[in-house]
Design an enzyme around this catalytic site. Sequence first.
Site, PDB file in Angstrom:
ATOM      1  N   GLU A   1       2.550  26.658  84.115  1.00 38.76           N
ATOM      2  CA  GLU A   1       3.512  26.506  85.820  1.00 38.76           C
ATOM      3  C   GLU A   1       4.488  26.177  85.683  1.00 38.76           C
ATOM      4  O   GLU A   1       5.502  26.768  86.547  1.00 38.76           O
ATOM      5  CB  GLU A   1       1.740  26.586  86.590  1.00 38.76           C
TER       6      GLU A   1
ATOM      7  N   CYS B   1      -2.601  19.695  81.970  1.00 38.13           N
ATOM      8  CA  CYS B   1      -2.603  18.372  81.642  1.00 38.13           C
ATOM      9  C   CYS B   1      -3.002  17.061  82.369  1.00 38.13           C
ATOM     10  O   CYS B   1      -4.396  16.757  81.609  1.00 38.13           O
ATOM     11  CB  CYS B   1      -0.891  18.541  83.008  1.00 38.13           C
TER      12      CYS B   1
ATOM     13  N   HIS C   1       2.397  22.585  80.262  1.00 35.14           N
ATOM     14  CA  HIS C   1       2.482  23.095  81.746  1.00 35.14           C
ATOM     15  C   HIS C   1       2.957  24.407  81.654  1.00 35.14           C
ATOM     16  O   HIS C   1       3.933  24.938  82.106  1.00 35.14           O
ATOM     17  CB  HIS C   1       2.667  21.988  82.917  1.00 35.14           C
TER      18      HIS C   1
END
Length: 246
Positions: free
Chosen positions: A195, A107, A193
């Site tokens: 994660e 990002c 993202h």
Amino acid sequence: MAPIRLAILEADMPQPQTAARYSHYTGLFTSLLTSATSPTPVAARFTITRHHIVNDASAYPSLSDIDAILITGSKHSAYLDDEWIRDLVDYTRKALETNRVRVVGVCFGHQILGRALGVGVGQSEKGWEVAVTDVELSEEGKKLFGLGKMRIQQMHRDEVKAFPADAIQLASTAFCPVQAMYVPKRYISVQGHPEFNEEIVREICERRHDAGAFSDELYGDAMKRVGNEHDGVAIAKAFVRFLEEE
């Protein structure tokens, strides 16, 4: 093979509920990499160090002491001229110039990498791209990620404006064409993202909606997709393969 020395460069702190669970973004990415390397313990593959670099030039590790960096997401904008952002761009450029230290960008980190590579970064005229989004993969992207199509949590309004000249184009959406890019043994980055999970994105959306940053329409649309299945672990496995490639 000795564990890869991976320095996580934190460009922000997570929201309170996320911080209560993971402490910081290094904890969150360590959790993701643990899933990606299972059943092998992540510590057998990586020596992970934490570096919170916002307004702290002393936090950067010496490039001679690491093998790779991972630049996290952030609420800040990668195109701004703040001193710490300029420092991060310069450090990323120096890492690339070693031709040894590999770079992973997520990002904001994807955008910092773009800036370090000399392409434009700025705010999208289309607004926010939020929650689980289907991303089209190039043939190279399909091979690299092992996916036919990428589903990834998104949380961004800024974007990389063009692929760097040397980049292999991996992924795109009509909303944001530069979604992922790659050069073997040099860098890999994604706009989304991997994660993030439903709880993390839900917390961000709720807080931004409460603060008036997200309209009712944007918030409602995000809530429809926030719990959809996504390919975060598959993307992280591609990161691991990139970092371990000899």
